[in-house]
Design a protein around this motif. Structure first.
Motif, mmCIF file in Angstrom:
data_model
loop_
_atom_site.group_PDB
_atom_site.id
_atom_site.type_symbol
_atom_site.label_atom_id
_atom_site.label_comp_id
_atom_site.label_asym_id
_atom_site.label_seq_id
_atom_site.Cartn_x
_atom_site.Cartn_y
_atom_site.Cartn_z
ATOM 1 N N TYR A 147 -27.714 30.343 84.111
ATOM 2 C CA TYR A 147 -26.417 30.430 84.108
ATOM 3 C C TYR A 147 -25.828 31.315 85.099
ATOM 4 O O TYR A 147 -24.813 31.049 85.908
ATOM 5 N N PHE A 202 -15.169 24.396 77.553
ATOM 6 C CA PHE A 202 -15.632 25.619 78.229
ATOM 7 C C PHE A 202 -15.397 26.778 77.118
ATOM 8 O O PHE A 202 -16.287 27.894 77.257
ATOM 9 N N HIS A 216 -23.244 30.440 87.606
ATOM 10 C CA HIS A 216 -21.913 31.296 87.815
ATOM 11 C C HIS A 216 -21.642 31.698 89.378
ATOM 12 O O HIS A 216 -20.461 31.402 89.723
ATOM 13 N N ILE A 230 -18.712 26.088 75.341
ATOM 14 C CA ILE A 230 -20.024 26.467 76.386
ATOM 15 C C ILE A 230 -19.998 27.902 76.378
ATOM 16 O O ILE A 230 -21.257 28.695 76.409
ATOM 17 N N GLU A 231 -18.821 28.713 76.308
ATOM 18 C CA GLU A 231 -18.852 30.233 76.483
ATOM 19 C C GLU A 231 -19.498 30.685 75.356
ATOM 20 O O GLU A 231 -20.127 31.595 75.316
ATOM 21 N N PHE A 236 -12.132 25.653 84.128
ATOM 22 C CA PHE A 236 -12.810 26.306 83.148
ATOM 23 C C PHE A 236 -12.023 26.558 82.036
ATOM 24 O O PHE A 236 -12.511 27.335 80.976
#
Length: 156
Positions: free
Chosen positions: A42, A72, A46, A75-76, A67
């Motif tokens: 990640y 997302f 990032h 996903i977060e 995003f």
């Protein structure tokens, strides 16, 4: 005389992993390593995502709009799971290494799982609520004002 392997390395490794007796400490180690690898991947992702800032403000803004989509948010949330487990288990490892938790490391591991579960459930509640709350208050006027303020025009 040369040594000849009878099995391919992957099949030999998978046989060892599947037949290895795993106790709570082994699972904690496997999960800690797995979450560490996931967080490292990640981090690279990032950095790549933030590198769009070098392409200009328009490219960065477009990427940030991507995003902000609901997928997302999911996903977060999925990123939060390895973060919380890795940090809590890291704290447990420090306690065990310092000798303070060696006697009752299994009970500390259970506590790690309980705290992680509670925090994950809390985040599962908090993320959709905060996402929908922010979206509910964002109107076209808010967007126009924000864009104008970013251009340093104070009209609103």
């Amino acid at each position: 005389m040369a040594y000849i392997q009878s099995e391919k390395p992957v099949s030999r490794w998978s046989k060892i992993v599947l037949t290895y007796k795993k106790n709570s400490g082994s699972w904690a180690w496997i999960l800690h390593r797995g979450t560490g690898i996931a967080l490292t991947m990640y981090l690279f992702l990032h950095i790549v995502a933030l590198s769009s800032i070098t392409k200009g403000e328009a490219a960065f803004t477009e990427e940030m709009k991507l995003f902000q989509k609901p997928i997302f948010v999911v996903i977060e949330f999925l990123l939060f799971i390895p973060v919380i487990y890795h940090s809590l288990n890291g704290f447990r490892i420090v306690l065990v290494d310092l000798g303070q938790g060696a006697k009752n490391h299994k009970s500390i591991l259970k506590l790690v799982y309980i705290i992680a579960g509670i925090l994950i459930l809390f985040m599962a509640y908090l993320m959709p609520v905060s996402y929908t709350h922010l979206r509910a208050h964002e109107t076209v006027l808010d967007l126009v004002c924000r864009l104008l303020l970013e251009k340093k025009k104070i009209i609103c």
